[in-house]
Design a protein around this motif. Structure first.
Motif, short mmCIF file in Angstrom:
data_model
loop_
_atom_site.label_atom_id
_atom_site.label_comp_id
_atom_site.label_asym_id
_atom_site.label_seq_id
_atom_site.Cartn_x
_atom_site.Cartn_y
_atom_site.Cartn_z
N UNK A 1 0.76 -1.40 0.10
CA UNK A 1 -0.29 -0.05 -0.48
C UNK A 1 0.75 1.12 -0.28
N UNK A 2 2.04 0.96 0.43
CA UNK A 2 3.14 2.60 0.91
C UNK A 2 3.39 3.01 -0.44
N UNK A 3 3.70 2.21 -1.74
CA UNK A 3 4.13 2.27 -2.69
C UNK A 3 2.76 2.61 -3.41
N UNK A 4 2.30 2.23 -3.64
CA UNK A 4 0.48 2.43 -3.93
C UNK A 4 -0.18 4.20 -4.13
N UNK A 5 0.38 4.43 -2.21
CA UNK A 5 -1.20 5.00 -2.10
C UNK A 5 0.05 7.37 -1.23
N UNK A 6 1.32 6.06 -1.35
CA UNK A 6 2.59 7.29 -0.78
C UNK A 6 2.30 8.37 0.27
N UNK A 7 1.55 7.43 1.59
CA UNK A 7 1.11 8.24 2.37
C UNK A 7 2.43 8.84 2.93
N UNK A 8 1.37 10.33 3.20
CA UNK A 8 2.21 11.54 3.80
C UNK A 8 2.61 11.17 5.43
N UNK A 9 2.00 10.05 5.82
CA UNK A 9 3.02 9.81 7.50
C UNK A 9 2.04 8.19 7.60
N UNK A 10 3.60 7.79 8.45
CA UNK A 10 2.79 5.84 8.72
C UNK A 10 2.60 5.26 10.19
N UNK A 11 1.50 5.59 10.34
CA UNK A 11 1.44 4.19 12.02
C UNK A 11 1.43 2.98 11.66
N UNK A 12 2.48 2.66 12.25
CA UNK A 12 2.05 0.67 12.87
C UNK A 12 2.52 0.35 13.92
N UNK A 13 2.07 -1.02 14.41
CA UNK A 13 1.93 -1.90 15.37
C UNK A 13 3.49 -2.00 15.26
N UNK A 14 3.32 -2.76 16.28
CA UNK A 14 5.21 -3.94 16.07
C UNK A 14 5.28 -4.65 16.66
N UNK A 15 3.72 -5.82 16.81
CA UNK A 15 4.11 -7.12 15.86
C UNK A 15 2.95 -7.65 16.03
N UNK A 16 3.08 -8.28 14.39
CA UNK A 16 1.85 -8.46 13.96
C UNK A 16 2.49 -9.13 12.37
N UNK A 17 1.57 -10.31 12.52
CA UNK A 17 2.22 -11.62 11.60
C UNK A 17 2.82 -11.18 10.54
N UNK A 18 3.44 -12.38 9.92
CA UNK A 18 3.56 -11.86 8.51
C UNK A 18 5.39 -10.99 8.28
N UNK A 19 5.19 -9.78 8.90
CA UNK A 19 5.90 -8.62 8.84
C UNK A 19 5.71 -8.18 9.77
N UNK A 20 6.81 -7.50 10.58
CA UNK A 20 6.11 -6.47 11.99
C UNK A 20 6.53 -5.05 11.82
N UNK A 21 6.54 -4.59 12.78
CA UNK A 21 7.09 -3.15 13.03
C UNK A 21 8.41 -2.82 12.50
N UNK A 22 9.15 -3.45 12.59
CA UNK A 22 10.51 -3.33 12.87
C UNK A 22 11.04 -3.44 11.05
N UNK A 23 10.84 -5.01 10.74
CA UNK A 23 10.27 -4.89 9.23
C UNK A 23 9.77 -3.77 8.17
N UNK A 24 8.37 -2.88 8.57
CA UNK A 24 8.29 -2.23 7.95
C UNK A 24 9.37 -0.55 8.38
N UNK A 25 9.64 -0.44 9.31
CA UNK A 25 10.62 0.86 9.87
C UNK A 25 11.55 0.48 9.12
N UNK A 26 12.11 -0.66 8.69
CA UNK A 26 13.48 -0.66 8.46
C UNK A 26 13.74 -0.09 6.66
N UNK A 27 11.94 -1.09 6.10
CA UNK A 27 11.75 -1.20 4.30
C UNK A 27 11.55 0.62 4.67
N UNK A 28 11.03 1.60 5.32
CA UNK A 28 10.15 3.14 4.77
C UNK A 28 11.69 3.66 5.10
#
Lengths: 125, 431
Positions: A43-70
Protein backbone atom coordinates in the motif's frame (compact mmCIF):
# COMPACT_ATOMS: atom_id res chain seq x y z
CA UNK A 1 -4.53 23.51 2.28
CA UNK A 2 -5.17 21.35 -0.74
CA UNK A 3 -5.86 17.68 -0.22
CA UNK A 4 -6.32 15.89 3.04
CA UNK A 5 -3.00 14.30 4.03
CA UNK A 6 -2.92 10.53 3.57
CA UNK A 7 -2.11 8.35 6.50
CA UNK A 8 -1.31 4.65 6.24
CA UNK A 9 -2.46 2.62 9.27
CA UNK A 10 -0.87 -0.81 9.72
CA UNK A 11 -2.40 -2.79 12.63
CA UNK A 12 -3.35 -6.45 12.84
CA UNK A 13 -6.19 -6.13 15.36
CA UNK A 14 -9.27 -5.22 13.38
CA UNK A 15 -11.24 -3.39 16.08
CA UNK A 16 -8.31 -1.14 16.89
CA UNK A 17 -7.55 -0.45 13.25
CA UNK A 18 -11.24 0.24 12.63
CA UNK A 19 -11.57 2.82 15.42
CA UNK A 20 -8.27 4.58 14.68
CA UNK A 21 -9.09 4.94 10.98
CA UNK A 22 -12.60 6.23 11.84
CA UNK A 23 -11.18 8.82 14.22
CA UNK A 24 -8.50 9.98 11.79
CA UNK A 25 -11.00 10.30 8.97
CA UNK A 26 -13.35 12.30 11.18
CA UNK A 27 -10.38 14.51 11.98
CA UNK A 28 -9.85 15.36 8.34
CA UNK A 29 -7.25 12.81 7.24
CA UNK A 30 -7.52 10.36 4.35
CA UNK A 31 -6.60 6.85 5.43
CA UNK A 32 -5.47 3.62 3.89
CA UNK A 33 -5.14 0.53 6.07
CA UNK A 34 -3.40 -2.83 6.15
CA UNK A 35 -3.44 -5.74 8.61
CA UNK A 36 0.22 -6.68 8.37
CA UNK A 37 3.61 -5.27 7.36
CA UNK A 38 3.74 -6.91 3.98
CA UNK A 39 0.39 -5.59 2.78
CA UNK A 40 1.33 -2.30 4.39
CA UNK A 41 4.44 -1.93 2.27
CA UNK A 42 2.48 -2.74 -0.89
CA UNK A 43 0.00 0.00 0.00
CA UNK A 44 2.89 2.33 0.77
CA UNK A 45 4.11 2.02 -2.82
CA UNK A 46 0.62 2.59 -4.22
CA UNK A 47 -0.70 5.42 -2.06
CA UNK A 48 2.45 7.37 -1.09
CA UNK A 49 1.14 8.45 2.33
CA UNK A 50 2.42 11.52 4.20
CA UNK A 51 2.72 9.53 7.41
CA UNK A 52 2.70 5.88 8.49
CA UNK A 53 1.30 4.50 11.76
CA UNK A 54 2.34 0.95 12.48
CA UNK A 55 1.89 -1.61 15.24
CA UNK A 56 5.02 -3.48 16.30
CA UNK A 57 3.85 -7.05 16.76
CA UNK A 58 2.16 -8.36 13.66
CA UNK A 59 2.24 -11.61 11.70
CA UNK A 60 4.07 -11.96 8.38
CA UNK A 61 6.13 -8.82 8.78
CA UNK A 62 6.30 -6.82 11.97
CA UNK A 63 6.81 -3.15 12.74
CA UNK A 64 10.58 -3.42 12.70
CA UNK A 65 10.45 -4.77 9.17
CA UNK A 66 8.21 -1.91 8.12
CA UNK A 67 10.49 0.65 9.74
CA UNK A 68 13.59 -0.72 8.06
CA UNK A 69 11.93 -0.88 4.68
CA UNK A 70 10.51 2.65 4.76
CA UNK A 71 13.83 4.03 5.99
CA UNK A 72 15.42 2.52 2.88
CA UNK A 73 12.86 3.58 0.31
CA UNK A 74 11.57 6.84 1.69
CA UNK A 75 13.59 8.09 4.68
CA UNK A 76 11.74 11.41 4.91
CA UNK A 77 8.33 9.78 5.52
CA UNK A 78 7.62 9.94 9.26
CA UNK A 79 6.70 6.63 10.93
CA UNK A 80 4.84 6.51 14.26
CA UNK A 81 5.09 3.17 16.08
CA UNK A 82 2.42 1.87 18.47
CA UNK A 83 3.18 -0.89 20.92
CA UNK A 84 1.70 -2.54 24.02
CA UNK A 85 2.41 -1.02 27.44
CA UNK A 86 4.46 -3.97 28.62
CA UNK A 87 7.16 -3.09 26.18
CA UNK A 88 8.95 -0.32 28.08
CA UNK A 89 12.22 -0.56 26.20
CA UNK A 90 10.57 -0.34 22.80
CA UNK A 91 10.57 3.48 22.65
CA UNK A 92 14.35 3.80 22.56
CA UNK A 93 14.76 0.88 20.23
CA UNK A 94 12.30 2.02 17.58
CA UNK A 95 13.52 5.61 17.69
CA UNK A 96 17.08 4.43 17.13
CA UNK A 97 15.73 2.63 14.08
CA UNK A 98 14.33 5.85 12.68
CA UNK A 99 10.78 6.03 14.06
CA UNK A 100 9.58 9.59 14.68
CA UNK A 101 7.60 8.71 17.79
CA UNK A 102 6.45 5.75 19.89
CA UNK A 103 2.97 5.53 21.38
CA UNK A 104 1.83 2.97 23.90
CA UNK A 105 -1.33 0.96 23.42
CA UNK A 106 -4.06 0.95 24.35
CA UNK A 107 -4.64 4.48 23.25
CA UNK A 108 -7.49 5.59 25.46
CA UNK A 109 -7.56 9.14 24.19
CA UNK A 110 -7.07 9.48 20.46
CA UNK A 111 -6.62 13.25 20.57
CA UNK A 112 -3.07 12.39 21.59
CA UNK A 113 -2.63 10.70 18.24
CA UNK A 114 -4.09 13.53 16.16
CA UNK A 115 -2.11 16.16 18.08
CA UNK A 116 1.06 14.18 17.42
CA UNK A 117 0.29 13.75 13.71
CA UNK A 118 -0.46 17.44 13.27
CA UNK A 119 2.76 18.45 15.02
CA UNK A 120 4.77 16.10 12.80
CA UNK A 121 3.12 17.19 9.54
CA UNK A 122 3.02 20.92 10.34
CA UNK A 123 6.04 21.55 12.51
CA UNK A 124 5.77 25.32 12.36
CA UNK A 125 2.20 25.60 13.60
CA UNK B 1 56.16 -68.21 109.67
CA UNK B 2 57.86 -68.86 106.44
CA UNK B 3 57.01 -71.36 103.85
CA UNK B 4 59.82 -73.40 102.59
CA UNK B 5 59.57 -75.16 99.36
CA UNK B 6 62.64 -77.27 99.82
CA UNK B 7 61.89 -80.88 100.26
CA UNK B 8 58.46 -82.46 100.11
CA UNK B 9 55.42 -80.43 100.96
CA UNK B 10 54.39 -80.85 104.47
CA UNK B 11 50.91 -80.73 105.89
CA UNK B 12 49.55 -77.33 106.92
CA UNK B 13 48.60 -76.65 110.43
CA UNK B 14 44.98 -75.35 110.84
CA UNK B 15 46.29 -72.03 112.21
CA UNK B 16 48.49 -71.54 109.21
CA UNK B 17 45.61 -72.28 106.89
CA UNK B 18 43.39 -69.87 108.72
CA UNK B 19 46.01 -67.13 108.57
CA UNK B 20 46.67 -67.60 104.87
CA UNK B 21 42.97 -67.70 104.31
CA UNK B 22 42.54 -64.37 106.08
CA UNK B 23 45.34 -62.77 104.09
CA UNK B 24 43.94 -64.19 100.86
CA UNK B 25 40.50 -62.86 101.72
CA UNK B 26 41.91 -59.42 102.48
CA UNK B 27 43.93 -59.40 99.28
CA UNK B 28 40.87 -60.64 97.35
CA UNK B 29 38.69 -57.91 98.83
CA UNK B 30 41.28 -55.32 98.04
CA UNK B 31 41.56 -56.46 94.47
CA UNK B 32 37.76 -56.67 93.96
CA UNK B 33 37.18 -53.22 95.35
CA UNK B 34 39.98 -51.85 93.22
CA UNK B 35 38.29 -53.32 90.20
CA UNK B 36 35.00 -52.02 91.41
CA UNK B 37 36.52 -48.62 92.04
CA UNK B 38 37.95 -48.63 88.55
CA UNK B 39 34.61 -49.66 87.17
CA UNK B 40 32.85 -46.99 89.24
CA UNK B 41 35.36 -44.41 88.08
CA UNK B 42 34.68 -45.34 84.48
CA UNK B 43 30.94 -45.16 85.02
CA UNK B 44 31.35 -41.79 86.65
CA UNK B 45 33.44 -40.50 83.77
CA UNK B 46 30.93 -41.84 81.29
CA UNK B 47 28.09 -40.24 83.20
CA UNK B 48 29.89 -36.90 83.26
CA UNK B 49 30.63 -37.14 79.57
CA UNK B 50 27.01 -37.94 78.81
CA UNK B 51 25.79 -35.15 81.06
CA UNK B 52 27.99 -32.60 79.38
CA UNK B 53 26.74 -33.72 75.97
CA UNK B 54 23.15 -33.42 77.14
CA UNK B 55 23.85 -30.10 78.84
CA UNK B 56 25.49 -28.64 75.77
CA UNK B 57 22.33 -29.23 73.70
CA UNK B 58 20.63 -25.94 72.80
CA UNK B 59 17.22 -27.50 73.26
CA UNK B 60 15.44 -28.39 76.47
CA UNK B 61 16.05 -32.11 77.12
CA UNK B 62 14.10 -33.86 79.83
CA UNK B 63 14.29 -37.57 80.57
CA UNK B 64 11.16 -39.29 81.87
CA UNK B 65 10.75 -42.80 83.16
CA UNK B 66 7.73 -44.92 82.30
CA UNK B 67 5.74 -43.30 85.14
CA UNK B 68 6.51 -39.82 83.93
CA UNK B 69 8.97 -39.02 86.68
CA UNK B 70 11.82 -36.76 85.67
CA UNK B 71 15.16 -38.57 85.44
CA UNK B 72 17.14 -36.07 83.38
CA UNK B 73 17.01 -32.29 83.36
CA UNK B 74 19.59 -30.47 81.26
CA UNK B 75 20.90 -26.93 81.61
CA UNK B 76 18.52 -25.57 79.01
CA UNK B 77 15.64 -27.07 80.94
CA UNK B 78 16.84 -25.22 84.04
CA UNK B 79 17.23 -21.95 82.17
CA UNK B 80 14.21 -22.22 79.88
CA UNK B 81 11.71 -23.55 82.41
CA UNK B 82 13.15 -21.73 85.40
CA UNK B 83 13.46 -24.82 87.59
CA UNK B 84 16.84 -26.06 88.90
CA UNK B 85 17.66 -29.74 88.36
CA UNK B 86 17.64 -30.39 92.09
CA UNK B 87 13.96 -29.41 92.24
CA UNK B 88 12.98 -31.19 89.05
CA UNK B 89 14.58 -34.60 89.32
CA UNK B 90 12.38 -37.20 90.94
CA UNK B 91 9.17 -35.21 90.52
CA UNK B 92 6.40 -35.84 88.00
CA UNK B 93 6.56 -33.77 84.82
CA UNK B 94 3.01 -32.53 85.39
CA UNK B 95 4.13 -30.72 88.54
CA UNK B 96 7.24 -29.15 87.09
CA UNK B 97 6.42 -28.51 83.41
CA UNK B 98 2.87 -27.19 83.77
CA UNK B 99 3.03 -25.01 80.66
CA UNK B 100 3.77 -27.98 78.42
CA UNK B 101 2.11 -30.82 80.31
CA UNK B 102 -1.10 -30.81 78.27
CA UNK B 103 0.88 -31.41 75.08
CA UNK B 104 3.34 -33.89 76.54
CA UNK B 105 0.59 -36.12 77.97
CA UNK B 106 -0.96 -37.28 74.67
CA UNK B 107 2.48 -37.54 73.05
CA UNK B 108 3.63 -39.86 75.83
CA UNK B 109 0.65 -42.12 75.20
CA UNK B 110 1.38 -42.13 71.51
CA UNK B 111 5.02 -43.10 72.10
CA UNK B 112 3.99 -45.80 74.57
CA UNK B 113 1.63 -47.31 72.01
CA UNK B 114 3.77 -47.07 68.92
CA UNK B 115 7.32 -47.13 70.30
CA UNK B 116 8.09 -44.43 67.77
CA UNK B 117 8.96 -40.75 68.22
CA UNK B 118 5.99 -38.39 68.35
CA UNK B 119 5.95 -34.62 67.95
CA UNK B 120 3.79 -31.52 68.09
CA UNK B 121 5.00 -28.49 66.15
CA UNK B 122 4.45 -24.79 66.79
CA UNK B 123 2.95 -25.07 70.23
CA UNK B 124 2.05 -21.74 71.83
CA UNK B 125 1.80 -22.35 75.58
CA UNK B 126 1.23 -18.72 76.55
CA UNK B 127 1.45 -17.99 80.26
CA UNK B 128 5.08 -17.37 81.17
CA UNK B 129 5.95 -18.10 77.53
CA UNK B 130 3.98 -15.22 76.04
CA UNK B 131 4.87 -14.60 72.45
CA UNK B 132 6.96 -17.78 72.16
CA UNK B 133 6.44 -20.83 70.01
CA UNK B 134 7.93 -24.31 70.48
CA UNK B 135 8.36 -27.66 68.76
CA UNK B 136 7.88 -30.59 71.16
CA UNK B 137 9.33 -33.99 70.32
CA UNK B 138 9.25 -37.20 72.37
CA UNK B 139 11.66 -40.08 71.73
CA UNK B 140 11.18 -43.55 73.17
CA UNK B 141 14.06 -45.10 75.09
CA UNK B 142 13.98 -48.75 74.15
CA UNK B 143 16.08 -51.47 75.69
CA UNK B 144 14.05 -54.42 76.84
CA UNK B 145 10.71 -52.80 76.11
CA UNK B 146 9.97 -49.15 76.83
CA UNK B 147 12.33 -47.70 79.42
CA UNK B 148 11.01 -44.17 79.34
CA UNK B 149 11.05 -41.17 77.00
CA UNK B 150 13.23 -38.19 76.21
CA UNK B 151 11.35 -34.93 75.78
CA UNK B 152 12.97 -32.34 73.52
CA UNK B 153 11.51 -28.82 73.50
CA UNK B 154 12.91 -26.37 70.98
CA UNK B 155 12.14 -22.67 70.84
CA UNK B 156 11.22 -21.97 67.21
CA UNK B 157 9.75 -18.49 67.65
CA UNK B 158 12.28 -16.70 65.46
CA UNK B 159 12.23 -19.30 62.72
CA UNK B 160 8.42 -19.31 62.50
CA UNK B 161 8.29 -15.51 62.48
CA UNK B 162 10.82 -15.30 59.66
CA UNK B 163 8.99 -18.00 57.71
CA UNK B 164 5.77 -16.08 58.02
CA UNK B 165 7.45 -12.89 56.87
CA UNK B 166 8.85 -14.58 53.78
CA UNK B 167 5.59 -16.37 53.07
CA UNK B 168 3.61 -13.16 53.14
CA UNK B 169 6.07 -11.37 50.91
CA UNK B 170 6.02 -14.29 48.48
CA UNK B 171 2.24 -14.18 48.41
CA UNK B 172 2.32 -10.50 47.53
CA UNK B 173 4.84 -11.16 44.81
CA UNK B 174 2.81 -13.91 43.23
CA UNK B 175 -0.26 -11.68 43.36
CA UNK B 176 1.90 -9.19 41.50
CA UNK B 177 2.67 -11.71 38.79
CA UNK B 178 -0.97 -12.66 38.34
CA UNK B 179 -1.96 -9.03 38.36
CA UNK B 180 0.46 -8.17 35.58
CA UNK B 181 -0.80 -10.95 33.34
CA UNK B 182 -4.40 -9.99 33.87
CA UNK B 183 -3.70 -6.31 33.45
CA UNK B 184 -2.17 -6.80 30.03
CA UNK B 185 -5.06 -8.94 28.87
CA UNK B 186 -7.65 -6.45 30.02
CA UNK B 187 -5.86 -3.39 28.65
CA UNK B 188 -6.65 -4.28 25.06
CA UNK B 189 -10.42 -4.53 25.25
CA UNK B 190 -10.46 -1.47 27.51
CA UNK B 191 -8.71 0.48 24.77
CA UNK B 192 -11.23 -0.69 22.22
CA UNK B 193 -14.17 0.34 24.42
CA UNK B 194 -12.64 3.74 25.03
CA UNK B 195 -11.90 4.39 21.38
CA UNK B 196 -15.37 3.27 20.29
CA UNK B 197 -16.98 5.60 22.83
CA UNK B 198 -14.83 8.47 21.55
CA UNK B 199 -15.85 7.75 17.98
CA UNK B 200 -19.54 7.49 18.87
CA UNK B 201 -19.43 10.81 20.69
CA UNK B 202 -17.82 12.48 17.75
CA UNK B 203 -20.19 11.02 15.22
CA UNK B 204 -23.17 12.31 17.16
CA UNK B 205 -21.98 15.91 16.95
CA UNK B 206 -23.35 18.47 14.52
CA UNK B 207 -19.92 19.88 13.72
CA UNK B 208 -18.34 17.16 11.65
CA UNK B 209 -18.72 17.59 7.86
CA UNK B 210 -18.80 13.82 7.43
CA UNK B 211 -21.77 13.66 9.84
CA UNK B 212 -23.69 16.35 7.98
CA UNK B 213 -23.04 14.58 4.72
CA UNK B 214 -24.28 11.24 6.04
CA UNK B 215 -27.39 12.80 7.59
CA UNK B 216 -28.20 14.47 4.31
CA UNK B 217 -27.82 11.12 2.54
CA UNK B 218 -30.10 9.49 5.09
CA UNK B 219 -32.64 12.25 4.58
CA UNK B 220 -32.94 13.90 7.98
CA UNK B 221 -31.61 16.91 9.83
CA UNK B 222 -28.67 16.57 12.19
CA UNK B 223 -30.23 19.01 14.68
CA UNK B 224 -33.30 16.80 14.99
CA UNK B 225 -31.04 13.81 15.59
CA UNK B 226 -29.22 15.75 18.29
CA UNK B 227 -32.51 16.57 19.99
CA UNK B 228 -33.61 12.94 19.82
CA UNK B 229 -30.34 11.75 21.36
CA UNK B 230 -30.53 14.35 24.10
CA UNK B 231 -34.10 13.33 24.95
CA UNK B 232 -33.00 9.70 25.14
CA UNK B 233 -29.94 10.66 27.25
CA UNK B 234 -27.43 9.14 24.84
CA UNK B 235 -24.70 11.64 25.84
CA UNK B 236 -25.00 10.55 29.49
CA UNK B 237 -24.64 6.92 28.54
CA UNK B 238 -21.56 7.70 26.54
CA UNK B 239 -20.10 9.64 29.48
CA UNK B 240 -20.76 6.75 31.82
CA UNK B 241 -18.95 4.39 29.43
CA UNK B 242 -15.97 6.72 29.37
CA UNK B 243 -15.96 7.14 33.15
CA UNK B 244 -16.13 3.41 33.67
CA UNK B 245 -13.24 2.91 31.30
CA UNK B 246 -11.21 5.55 33.15
CA UNK B 247 -11.90 3.80 36.43
CA UNK B 248 -10.96 0.43 34.99
CA UNK B 249 -7.74 1.74 33.53
CA UNK B 250 -6.85 3.19 36.92
CA UNK B 251 -7.32 -0.20 38.57
CA UNK B 252 -5.35 -1.90 35.82
CA UNK B 253 -2.64 0.74 36.05
CA UNK B 254 -2.41 0.16 39.80
CA UNK B 255 -2.08 -3.56 39.28
CA UNK B 256 0.68 -3.07 36.74
CA UNK B 257 2.54 -0.70 39.02
CA UNK B 258 2.11 -3.12 41.87
CA UNK B 259 3.55 -5.96 39.83
CA UNK B 260 6.52 -3.90 38.75
CA UNK B 261 7.30 -3.20 42.37
CA UNK B 262 7.10 -6.83 43.40
CA UNK B 263 10.72 -7.06 44.35
CA UNK B 264 12.46 -6.84 47.69
CA UNK B 265 14.58 -3.95 46.58
CA UNK B 266 14.64 -0.48 48.10
CA UNK B 267 13.50 2.21 45.70
CA UNK B 268 12.30 5.79 45.93
CA UNK B 269 8.56 5.62 46.51
CA UNK B 270 5.81 8.17 46.94
CA UNK B 271 3.94 7.31 50.13
CA UNK B 272 0.53 8.48 48.97
CA UNK B 273 0.65 6.19 45.95
CA UNK B 274 1.52 3.26 48.22
CA UNK B 275 -1.52 4.10 50.36
CA UNK B 276 -3.74 4.24 47.28
CA UNK B 277 -2.42 0.91 46.06
CA UNK B 278 -3.01 -0.73 49.39
CA UNK B 279 -6.56 0.68 49.40
CA UNK B 280 -7.11 -0.73 45.93
CA UNK B 281 -5.84 -4.12 47.05
CA UNK B 282 -8.00 -4.03 50.18
CA UNK B 283 -11.08 -3.15 48.17
CA UNK B 284 -10.45 -5.91 45.65
CA UNK B 285 -9.40 -8.51 48.16
CA UNK B 286 -11.85 -11.33 47.78
CA UNK B 287 -11.97 -13.53 50.83
CA UNK B 288 -14.92 -15.81 51.47
CA UNK B 289 -14.25 -15.87 55.19
CA UNK B 290 -14.27 -12.18 55.85
CA UNK B 291 -17.35 -10.56 57.26
CA UNK B 292 -16.84 -6.99 56.10
CA UNK B 293 -17.27 -5.15 52.84
CA UNK B 294 -14.35 -2.81 52.44
CA UNK B 295 -16.24 -0.75 49.92
CA UNK B 296 -18.85 0.26 52.48
CA UNK B 297 -16.21 1.92 54.65
CA UNK B 298 -15.85 5.69 54.44
CA UNK B 299 -12.27 6.49 53.52
CA UNK B 300 -10.85 9.84 54.62
CA UNK B 301 -7.54 10.89 53.12
CA UNK B 302 -5.37 13.53 54.71
CA UNK B 303 -2.53 13.90 52.28
CA UNK B 304 -0.09 16.78 51.85
CA UNK B 305 0.20 18.95 48.74
CA UNK B 306 3.79 17.96 48.11
CA UNK B 307 4.53 14.30 47.45
CA UNK B 308 6.32 12.56 50.29
CA UNK B 309 9.08 10.41 48.88
CA UNK B 310 11.11 7.91 50.86
CA UNK B 311 13.51 5.09 50.19
CA UNK B 312 11.70 1.84 50.96
CA UNK B 313 10.80 -1.61 49.74
CA UNK B 314 7.43 -0.71 48.21
CA UNK B 315 5.89 -4.13 48.40
CA UNK B 316 6.75 -4.47 52.09
CA UNK B 317 5.25 -1.12 53.08
CA UNK B 318 2.14 -2.00 51.08
CA UNK B 319 1.97 -5.29 52.94
CA UNK B 320 2.01 -3.44 56.25
CA UNK B 321 -0.64 -0.95 55.11
CA UNK B 322 -2.84 -3.74 53.77
CA UNK B 323 -2.51 -5.59 57.06
CA UNK B 324 -3.50 -2.51 59.08
CA UNK B 325 -6.42 -1.72 56.79
CA UNK B 326 -7.79 -5.25 56.94
CA UNK B 327 -7.48 -5.31 60.72
CA UNK B 328 -9.30 -1.98 60.91
CA UNK B 329 -12.07 -3.21 58.61
CA UNK B 330 -12.42 -6.35 60.71
CA UNK B 331 -12.61 -4.35 63.93
CA UNK B 332 -15.22 -1.97 62.57
CA UNK B 333 -17.68 -4.76 61.81
CA UNK B 334 -18.53 -4.37 65.49
CA UNK B 335 -19.59 -0.74 65.00
CA UNK B 336 -23.16 0.05 66.00
CA UNK B 337 -25.44 1.39 63.24
CA UNK B 338 -25.10 4.96 64.49
CA UNK B 339 -21.35 4.90 63.98
CA UNK B 340 -20.66 4.07 60.34
CA UNK B 341 -17.18 2.65 59.76
CA UNK B 342 -14.60 5.25 58.86
CA UNK B 343 -10.96 4.72 57.97
CA UNK B 344 -8.69 7.74 58.06
CA UNK B 345 -5.34 7.68 56.27
CA UNK B 346 -2.76 10.33 56.95
CA UNK B 347 0.53 11.00 55.26
CA UNK B 348 2.75 13.84 56.33
CA UNK B 349 6.36 14.82 56.38
CA UNK B 350 8.59 15.92 59.21
CA UNK B 351 12.19 17.08 58.73
CA UNK B 352 13.77 13.65 58.94
CA UNK B 353 10.77 11.32 58.98
CA UNK B 354 7.78 10.50 56.88
CA UNK B 355 4.66 9.70 58.89
CA UNK B 356 1.86 7.28 58.00
CA UNK B 357 -1.25 6.93 60.11
CA UNK B 358 -4.06 4.42 59.79
CA UNK B 359 -6.95 5.25 62.07
CA UNK B 360 -10.33 3.59 62.50
CA UNK B 361 -13.43 4.42 64.53
CA UNK B 362 -13.92 0.89 65.72
CA UNK B 363 -14.29 -0.42 69.27
CA UNK B 364 -10.67 0.27 70.19
CA UNK B 365 -8.62 -1.89 72.55
CA UNK B 366 -8.10 -2.18 76.27
CA UNK B 367 -4.60 -1.27 77.45
CA UNK B 368 -3.88 -4.92 78.31
CA UNK B 369 -4.50 -5.86 74.66
CA UNK B 370 -2.92 -2.75 73.14
CA UNK B 371 0.34 -3.49 74.91
CA UNK B 372 0.64 -6.92 73.34
CA UNK B 373 -0.65 -6.27 69.88
CA UNK B 374 2.72 -6.61 68.10
CA UNK B 375 3.59 -9.76 69.99
CA UNK B 376 3.94 -12.82 67.76
CA UNK B 377 1.13 -15.36 68.09
CA UNK B 378 -0.97 -12.92 70.10
CA UNK B 379 -4.44 -12.74 68.60
CA UNK B 380 -7.89 -11.69 69.72
CA UNK B 381 -9.52 -13.57 66.86
CA UNK B 382 -11.09 -17.00 67.21
CA UNK B 383 -8.81 -19.99 66.72
CA UNK B 384 -8.31 -20.73 63.05
CA UNK B 385 -8.87 -17.12 62.03
CA UNK B 386 -5.44 -15.64 61.48
CA UNK B 387 -2.11 -16.79 62.83
CA UNK B 388 -1.57 -13.89 65.19
CA UNK B 389 1.55 -13.09 63.21
CA UNK B 390 0.27 -10.31 60.92
CA UNK B 391 1.18 -7.37 63.16
CA UNK B 392 4.41 -9.00 64.25
CA UNK B 393 5.43 -9.27 60.61
CA UNK B 394 4.46 -5.63 60.09
CA UNK B 395 6.52 -4.72 63.12
CA UNK B 396 9.55 -6.54 61.71
CA UNK B 397 9.17 -4.86 58.32
CA UNK B 398 9.01 -1.36 59.80
CA UNK B 399 11.60 -1.68 62.53
CA UNK B 400 14.12 -4.17 61.23
CA UNK B 401 13.88 -3.75 57.46
CA UNK B 402 13.26 -0.01 57.37
CA UNK B 403 14.70 1.21 60.69
CA UNK B 404 11.41 2.91 61.44
CA UNK B 405 8.98 2.99 64.33
CA UNK B 406 5.44 1.62 64.57
CA UNK B 407 3.18 2.42 67.50
CA UNK B 408 -0.46 2.07 68.32
CA UNK B 409 -2.83 4.23 70.34
CA UNK B 410 -6.32 3.18 71.19
CA UNK B 411 -9.31 4.54 73.08
CA UNK B 412 -12.03 1.99 73.85
CA UNK B 413 -15.27 2.93 72.07
CA UNK B 414 -13.50 5.61 70.07
CA UNK B 415 -11.05 3.82 67.83
CA UNK B 416 -7.48 2.79 67.16
CA UNK B 417 -4.65 4.59 65.40
CA UNK B 418 -1.48 2.99 64.09
CA UNK B 419 1.36 5.45 63.73
CA UNK B 420 4.35 4.67 61.51
CA UNK B 421 7.51 6.70 61.24
CA UNK B 422 9.95 6.01 58.44
CA UNK B 423 13.29 7.73 58.02
CA UNK B 424 13.44 9.61 54.77
CA UNK B 425 17.12 9.02 54.28
CA UNK B 426 18.86 5.94 55.51
CA UNK B 427 21.94 6.78 57.56
CA UNK B 428 24.25 4.39 55.80
CA UNK B 429 24.12 4.19 52.02
CA UNK B 430 24.55 0.42 52.07
CA UNK B 431 22.04 -1.55 54.06
Amino acid sequence: MTEAPTILVIEDEESIRFSIVAYLEDSGFACTEAENGQKGLELFEQSQPQLVITDLRMPTMDGFGVLASIRDRSPETPVVVMTGTGNGNAADEVKSMGARACLFKPLYDMTVLTDLIRSILNPES
Amino acid sequence: MCLEHTGPLRTWYPDEEAFVGTIAAVVGQFMASAERRAAEEEVRNLKNYLSSIIDSMPAILVGLDTEGTITQWNHQAEAGLGVPASEALGRHFREVMSGFASWIEPLRHQVAEESLPASQDQVVPGGMFEGQCFDIMLYPLLAAGLQGTVVRIENVTERVRLQELMLQTEKMMSVGGLAAGMAHEINNPLGIISQAAQNIERRLSTDLPANLKAAHEAGFGLEQMKTYFKLRQIPQFISSIQEAVTRSTRIVGNMLQFSRRSESVKTEVALTSLVEQALELAANDYDLKKKYDFRSIEIVREFPEQPVIISAVAIEIEQVLLNLMKNAAQAMTANPPDRPPRLTLRVFQEPRFAILEVEDNGPGMEESVRRRVFEPFFTTKEPGVGTGLGLSVSYTIITRNHKGIIEVNSIPNRGTCFHIRLPIHMETPHD
